[in-house]
Motif scaffolding. Structure first.
Motif, mmCIF file in Angstrom:
data_model
loop_
_atom_site.group_PDB
_atom_site.id
_atom_site.type_symbol
_atom_site.label_atom_id
_atom_site.label_comp_id
_atom_site.label_asym_id
_atom_site.label_seq_id
_atom_site.Cartn_x
_atom_site.Cartn_y
_atom_site.Cartn_z
ATOM 1 N N SER A 180 0.759 -1.129 -0.002
ATOM 2 C CA SER A 180 0.052 0.046 -0.066
ATOM 3 C C SER A 180 0.762 1.308 0.154
ATOM 4 O O SER A 180 1.913 1.304 0.301
ATOM 5 N N PHE A 181 0.220 2.590 -0.161
ATOM 6 C CA PHE A 181 1.291 3.525 -0.436
ATOM 7 C C PHE A 181 0.369 4.869 -0.148
ATOM 8 O O PHE A 181 -0.816 4.854 -0.203
ATOM 9 N N PHE A 182 1.098 5.806 0.256
ATOM 10 C CA PHE A 182 0.463 7.107 0.416
ATOM 11 C C PHE A 182 1.675 8.222 -0.094
ATOM 12 O O PHE A 182 2.822 8.020 0.406
ATOM 13 N N ALA A 183 1.199 9.305 -0.697
ATOM 14 C CA ALA A 183 2.089 10.274 -1.244
ATOM 15 C C ALA A 183 1.467 11.455 -1.209
ATOM 16 O O ALA A 183 0.460 11.767 -1.439
ATOM 17 N N ASP A 184 2.370 12.567 -1.187
ATOM 18 C CA ASP A 184 2.197 14.155 -1.490
ATOM 19 C C ASP A 184 3.209 14.685 -2.047
ATOM 20 O O ASP A 184 4.188 13.900 -2.702
ATOM 21 N N LYS A 185 3.380 15.993 -2.179
ATOM 22 C CA LYS A 185 4.232 16.747 -2.887
ATOM 23 C C LYS A 185 5.793 16.334 -2.499
ATOM 24 O O LYS A 185 6.744 16.695 -3.205
ATOM 25 N N GLU A 186 6.010 15.972 -1.173
ATOM 26 C CA GLU A 186 7.198 16.067 -0.543
ATOM 27 C C GLU A 186 7.702 14.656 -0.258
ATOM 28 O O GLU A 186 8.780 14.339 0.286
ATOM 29 N N ASP A 187 6.568 13.819 0.290
ATOM 30 C CA ASP A 187 6.867 12.536 0.951
ATOM 31 C C ASP A 187 6.281 11.285 0.225
ATOM 32 O O ASP A 187 5.054 11.610 -0.222
ATOM 33 N N ILE A 188 6.705 10.185 0.118
ATOM 34 C CA ILE A 188 6.160 8.781 -0.226
ATOM 35 C C ILE A 188 6.113 7.934 0.553
ATOM 36 O O ILE A 188 7.606 7.551 1.005
ATOM 37 N N LEU A 189 5.162 7.160 1.015
ATOM 38 C CA LEU A 189 5.334 6.071 2.201
ATOM 39 C C LEU A 189 4.671 4.904 1.616
ATOM 40 O O LEU A 189 3.613 4.864 1.250
ATOM 41 N N ILE A 190 5.564 3.924 1.529
ATOM 42 C CA ILE A 190 5.317 2.680 0.923
ATOM 43 C C ILE A 190 5.345 1.616 2.183
ATOM 44 O O ILE A 190 6.376 1.517 2.701
ATOM 45 N N LYS A 191 4.376 0.734 2.317
ATOM 46 C CA LYS A 191 4.449 -0.274 3.440
ATOM 47 C C LYS A 191 3.463 -1.403 3.057
ATOM 48 O O LYS A 191 2.934 -1.580 2.038
ATOM 49 N N ASN A 192 3.874 -2.287 4.028
ATOM 50 C CA ASN A 192 3.191 -3.561 4.006
ATOM 51 C C ASN A 192 3.652 -4.535 2.719
ATOM 52 O O ASN A 192 2.803 -4.838 1.733
ATOM 53 N N ILE A 193 4.885 -4.363 2.433
ATOM 54 C CA ILE A 193 5.494 -4.816 1.123
ATOM 55 C C ILE A 193 5.646 -6.319 1.316
ATOM 56 O O ILE A 193 6.334 -6.788 2.203
#
Length: 288
Positions: free
Chosen positions: A184-197
């Motif tokens: 799953s992922f979450f992103a904005d203009k400055e950060d990207i978080l990818i988790k549960n890989i």
């Protein structure tokens, strides 16, 4: 007389409650804004928007008015974007003055083949990501939702996107693939978080991984994941160049559970400035 006034206000209150309930649930159909929304989308380069029936609704969580339509037809650079629905949030006070200001757009996409993104690769940065997308990613499914925030002039102020990727396959070398990968992922203009890989590289399982990318002044990447390795001699010999086997010793087999931590620092031109890789865990079986 007093009773009549009380009953009158009770009726007004009941009508108001029914009206708000309708706005929160089913909404009120309107075609007043179809043309305006399509025209504003058209002003954005290469975007064409065709809307179906629009409903005027209230979001009780944000206490905000919004327009919603199902299955809009969105094309970007002649590529069809598979959209489930689109919500356009409006400023209430300008609306009372017959003005039309959009403060946020929420776009929910249908699940689609990630290979479709190759058609849109020209808009992505950096160029390394375009190369990865076009040459290395072989298959996968993407489900996402995007919030676009606009300023007073109707220009992009910020965005937030979140979603899931399923059954991703990436070619690492000619003989080695990262397969059956979900995250799953979450992103904005400055950060990207990818988790549960979770994924597999042939005899290596990737478990419970995460990646954090900070895009402010270059790119900083932090990643941690667990790996279960059950590699025999054929696997190690076949991938010796990828595993950087310098033949100081010959590794015939390896079975291990490892914890991996990676840090990578890239400058504004995406050149490597610094990196660190630490590993710990338990070697269950090996032969040198």
């Amino acid at each position: 007389m007093k009773k009549i006034v009380v009953n009158f206000f009770l009726i007004l209150l009941l009508i108001f409650i029914i009206f708000i309930s309708i706005l929160i649930t089913t909404g009120i159909e309107t075609n007043k804004f179809n043309k305006l929304i399509s025209e504003r989308a058209y002003l954005t380069k290469n975007i064409n928007l065709e809307l179906n029936t629009i409903k005027f609704k209230i979001d009780p969580n944000e206490i905000s008015l919004f327009l919603e339509t199902q299955s809009p037809k969105i094309t970007y650079s002649n590529i069809l974007i598979p959209a489930k629905n689109i919500k356009v949030y409006l400023d209430f006070l300008p609306l009372l003055k017959s003005d039309f200001k959009i403060k946020k757009i929420n776009l929910a996409l249908e699940e689609f083949d990630i290979i479709t993104l190759k058609s849109l690769s020209s808009i992505f940065k950096p160029s390394n990501f375009k190369t990865l997308l076009n040459n290395r990613i072989k298959e996968g499914k993407l489900l996402s939702e995007i919030d676009i925030f606009l300023n007073e002039d109707g220009l992009l102020k910020d965005f937030i996107t979140k979603g899931e990727v399923k059954n991703l396959k990436i070619q690492l070398t000619n003989s080695l693939n990262l397969e059956e990968t979900d995250f799953s992922f979450f992103a904005d203009k400055e950060d990207i978080l990818i988790k549960n890989i979770f994924g597999e590289i042939e005899n290596i399982k990737i478990l419970d991984g995460d990646i954090k990318l900070n895009l402010d002044k270059g790119v900083k990447i932090n990643s941690s994941f667990r790996s279960e390795i059950n590699a025999d001699q054929k696997f190690l010999d076949r991938n010796s160049s990828f595993l950087n086997n310098q033949k100081i010793f010959h590794l015939n087999n390896l079975k291990a559970n490892l914890n991996n931590n990676i840090f990578i620092d890239l400058d504004d031109t995406y050149k490597l400035k610094d990196y660190k890789y630490t590993i710990s865990g338990k070697i269950i079986e090996s032969k040198l």
